[in-house]
Design a protein around this motif. Structure first.
Motif, mmCIF file in Angstrom:
data_model
loop_
_atom_site.group_PDB
_atom_site.id
_atom_site.type_symbol
_atom_site.label_atom_id
_atom_site.label_comp_id
_atom_site.label_asym_id
_atom_site.label_seq_id
_atom_site.Cartn_x
_atom_site.Cartn_y
_atom_site.Cartn_z
ATOM 1 N N ASN A 74 -7.371 -18.429 -2.306
ATOM 2 C CA ASN A 74 -7.043 -18.270 -3.773
ATOM 3 C C ASN A 74 -7.858 -18.420 -4.465
ATOM 4 O OD1 ASN A 74 -4.545 -17.545 -5.571
ATOM 5 N ND2 ASN A 74 -4.951 -19.751 -6.299
ATOM 6 N N THR A 75 -8.695 -19.335 -4.285
ATOM 7 C CA THR A 75 -9.847 -19.662 -5.319
ATOM 8 C C THR A 75 -11.066 -18.631 -5.056
ATOM 9 O OG1 THR A 75 -10.826 -21.227 -3.663
ATOM 10 C CG2 THR A 75 -9.626 -21.895 -5.432
ATOM 11 N N LEU A 129 -6.749 -12.504 8.917
ATOM 12 C CA LEU A 129 -6.268 -11.913 10.325
ATOM 13 C C LEU A 129 -4.815 -12.910 10.421
ATOM 14 C CD1 LEU A 129 -9.054 -11.580 12.545
ATOM 15 C CD2 LEU A 129 -7.963 -9.871 11.467
ATOM 16 N N ILE A 130 -4.817 -13.871 9.529
ATOM 17 C CA ILE A 130 -3.384 -14.851 9.837
ATOM 18 C C ILE A 130 -2.279 -14.116 8.741
ATOM 19 C CG2 ILE A 130 -2.662 -17.083 9.336
ATOM 20 C CD1 ILE A 130 -5.604 -18.196 9.432
ATOM 21 N N GLU A 131 -1.196 -14.025 9.645
ATOM 22 C CA GLU A 131 -0.147 -13.387 9.235
ATOM 23 C C GLU A 131 0.210 -13.830 7.592
ATOM 24 O OE1 GLU A 131 4.581 -13.508 10.061
ATOM 25 O OE2 GLU A 131 3.487 -12.177 11.402
ATOM 26 N N GLU A 174 -2.289 -12.735 0.248
ATOM 27 C CA GLU A 174 -3.132 -11.916 -0.446
ATOM 28 C C GLU A 174 -2.671 -10.729 -1.103
ATOM 29 O OE1 GLU A 174 -7.453 -10.981 -0.628
ATOM 30 O OE2 GLU A 174 -6.242 -12.547 -0.642
ATOM 31 N N PHE A 175 -1.382 -10.278 -0.471
ATOM 32 C CA PHE A 175 -0.644 -9.090 -1.236
ATOM 33 C C PHE A 175 0.126 -9.640 -2.514
ATOM 34 C CE2 PHE A 175 3.025 -6.415 -1.808
ATOM 35 C CZ PHE A 175 2.692 -5.320 -1.633
ATOM 36 N N ILE A 204 -2.405 -9.801 -5.094
ATOM 37 C CA ILE A 204 -2.776 -8.394 -5.724
ATOM 38 C C ILE A 204 -1.537 -7.860 -6.558
ATOM 39 C CG2 ILE A 204 -3.364 -5.913 -5.177
ATOM 40 C CD1 ILE A 204 -4.639 -7.186 -2.528
ATOM 41 N N ASN A 205 -0.259 -8.032 -6.038
ATOM 42 C CA ASN A 205 0.652 -7.381 -6.536
ATOM 43 C C ASN A 205 1.757 -8.140 -7.163
ATOM 44 O OD1 ASN A 205 -0.134 -4.506 -5.659
ATOM 45 N ND2 ASN A 205 0.170 -5.498 -3.855
ATOM 46 N N ASN A 206 1.849 -9.413 -7.050
ATOM 47 C CA ASN A 206 2.830 -10.403 -7.282
ATOM 48 C C ASN A 206 4.211 -10.000 -6.761
ATOM 49 O OD1 ASN A 206 3.691 -12.720 -8.708
ATOM 50 N ND2 ASN A 206 4.236 -11.375 -10.367
#
Length: 207
Positions: free
Chosen positions: A2-3, A32-34, A40-41, A44-46
């Motif tokens: 996150n940082t 590579l970790i589910e 991450e998604f 980016i998209n909340n």
């Protein structure tokens, strides 16, 4: 993760030349970790990737299967491949929600692109045993995500889960993933749908 998101975004999105997938995952192996893919998604998209994907996929599945069945009764290579998928699916004694999802996700690229998807630099490699029947199309032993001829992720047995994990998609699967992003995930990029995608969307929402 996150940082370091801002730095990662600058390296990937702001690069003059798009980095190789291998270079990205070497530098950021947590991708590579589910759980980190989903995180991450969301950064980016909340949006909760898994919940949104399954909710909308399940909502559209009955109509999509109807469209695929209709196409499978016609002539041509696309119809033949869809008919084969439908025949194998119909022979299964128990057709649960995961099998219905797998059917839709296997049929969608065929419906939009045709059955020939050779030379694709990213793929979902289905792992089966020697004595596995055609049912492995929907319930494989495991699935590996292959990018640029290299296995990056292995282990999921659920095709729908595997669809959520690739870091990117190739040009010849653009229609499939655009459909998933804009219609299933409801992510808008302000670009109008054209051709096969617009037709499929109209068919899907036409009562």
């Amino acid at each position: 993760m996150n940082t370091t998101y801002a730095l990662r975004r600058q390296e990937i999105v702001g690069a003059l030349v798009a980095p190789r997938v291998r270079d990205v995952v070497d530098r950021w192996p947590a991708l590579l970790i589910e759980s980190q893919v989903f995180a991450e998604f969301h950064r980016i998209n909340n949006v909760n990737l898994r919940n949104q994907f399954y909710k909308e996929l399940d909502r559209h599945t009955p109509k999509l299967i109807t469209l695929f069945r209709d196409k499978s009764t016609r002539t041509g290579k696309i119809a033949e491949e869809l008919a084969k998928l439908m025949r194998i699916y119909d022979l299964q004694e128990q057709r649960d929600v995961n099998m219905r999802r797998a059917l839709v996700l296997r049929a969608l690229p065929v419906y939009l692109h045709g059955p020939d998807l050779t030379d694709t630099p990213v793929a979902l490699l289905t792992v089966v045993t020697d004595d596995t029947t055609d049912a492995a199309l929907f319930s494989p032993e495991s699935i590996c995500i292959v990018v640029e001829d290299e296995i990056l992720v292995s282990g999921p047995t659920n095709l729908a889960d595997s669809f959520l994990l690739p870091l990117w998609y190739p040009e010849n699967l653009n229609l499939t993933f655009t459909f998933i992003q804009k219609i299933v995930m409801c992510l808008e990029d302000n670009k109008p749908l054209k051709g096969h995608l617009l037709t499929l969307k109209n068919d899907l929402f036409n009562e």
